[in-house]
Write a protein that holds these residues in place. Sequence first.
Motif, short mmCIF file in Angstrom:
data_model
loop_
_atom_site.label_atom_id
_atom_site.label_comp_id
_atom_site.label_asym_id
_atom_site.label_seq_id
_atom_site.Cartn_x
_atom_site.Cartn_y
_atom_site.Cartn_z
N ASP A 164 -21.63 -8.61 11.77
CA ASP A 164 -20.87 -9.07 10.62
C ASP A 164 -21.72 -10.01 9.77
OD1 ASP A 164 -18.50 -7.73 11.44
OD2 ASP A 164 -18.16 -9.32 12.91
N PRO A 181 -10.36 -12.25 10.75
CA PRO A 181 -10.25 -11.96 9.31
C PRO A 181 -8.80 -11.95 8.83
CG PRO A 181 -10.82 -9.98 10.55
CD PRO A 181 -10.89 -11.11 11.52
N PRO A 184 -9.77 -7.15 6.12
CA PRO A 184 -11.14 -6.72 6.42
C PRO A 184 -12.19 -7.42 5.56
CG PRO A 184 -9.69 -4.83 6.45
CD PRO A 184 -8.85 -5.99 5.97
N GLY A 185 -13.11 -8.11 6.22
CA GLY A 185 -14.22 -8.76 5.53
C GLY A 185 -13.90 -10.07 4.87
N TYR A 187 -12.23 -14.02 5.26
CA TYR A 187 -11.90 -15.04 6.24
C TYR A 187 -11.39 -16.30 5.54
CZ TYR A 187 -14.79 -12.00 9.11
OH TYR A 187 -15.32 -10.92 9.74
N SER A 197 -15.72 -14.31 1.62
CA SER A 197 -16.21 -12.98 1.98
C SER A 197 -17.68 -12.90 1.61
CB SER A 197 -15.41 -11.88 1.27
OG SER A 197 -15.51 -12.01 -0.14
N TYR A 198 -18.41 -12.03 2.33
CA TYR A 198 -19.84 -11.88 2.09
C TYR A 198 -20.27 -10.52 2.61
CZ TYR A 198 -24.88 -12.76 2.48
OH TYR A 198 -26.26 -12.69 2.37
N ASP A 199 -21.03 -9.78 1.80
CA ASP A 199 -21.45 -8.43 2.18
C ASP A 199 -22.98 -8.29 2.22
OD1 ASP A 199 -22.09 -8.56 -0.49
OD2 ASP A 199 -20.80 -6.89 -1.11
#
Length: 254
Positions: A164, A181, A184-185, A187, A197-199
Motif C-alpha cells: 500500500d 480504510p 478503498p485507498g 484513510y 489518500s495517496y497513489d
Amino acid sequence: MQDIPARAAEARRRPRPVPLSKIHAEALWRPRPPVGYDDDGYPFEDQTLSESTAHDDVLNYFRNAAFALLADRPDAMVQQNLLILFEEGNRAAAVEPDVTIALGAGRHPRNSYKLWVEGQPPDLVVEGLSEKTWRRDVDIKPALYRDLGVHEYWQVDPLGRLRDPLTGYRLRRGVYERVAPARPGVYRSDVLDAEISYDRIEMAIVDLRTGERIPPLHDVLRQRDDALRQRREERKAHEAALARIAELEARLKR
C-alpha cells in the motif's frame, strides 16, 4: 525505622527501567556531519540530503496541508525534519521524523523538540520511505514512536516497497493498530480531522469539515496570480470606461 543510608543502598539495588534509547537503539537518529548543537549541547541539525523529488514533493504537500487544516489553531506545531530528543542528558536519544505535528505545543521558534521541555509527545509523525532508510521506517521506528506515545504514525511509500502506498497506525491502549480504510485507498486521520489518500503519484488531503481537498501550494499560488491578473484587467477596463465617459461628457459640453 530503616535509616537513610540503608534506604539509599536498597534503592541502588533495585533494578532501574531500561531507557528507551537502549531499547530502540536501531531507531535513533544517525547524524551526517557537520552537526549543529544548541546552547545546552543537544544536536538539532546535520548535513541531510534530499532523498528524491517524489519523496520531497509528497512530504511538502503533507506539511503544507497540515498547516492549512490547523490554521485556526495557533497552538499547533507543524514541522518538517525536526529532531525529537526524548531523554534529558542523553544527546544520542534522538529520532527525526519527516513531518511532526504536536497539538497544543505552540508555534514558537525551537531548534528541536525536547520531550522534557514540551511536556507531551507529538500527536502525529510521518515517515516518507527512502531507498536508504525504508526498512528502519517500516520495521524499527514504529516501536519507538509507540513507546513515546505518538498517537498517529503514517508511512508514505513513493518507492513501491510496500503493498500500500499509504499506511497509518493509531495508538490504542499502548498498541499501534493499523488504520483501516474509510473506503478503498482513503484513510482518516483523527489528529487532522481529514481524509488522506495517496497513489504514489499524487496525495490528496480532504478537510472533513468542508469536504474540500487542500490544494497543493503551487496551485494556490497560481490561483492567486490568476486572481491578481484578473483584478488588474478589470481595473484597467474600469479606468478605460471612466475615461470614455469623461470624453463623451466633454464633447456634450462643447
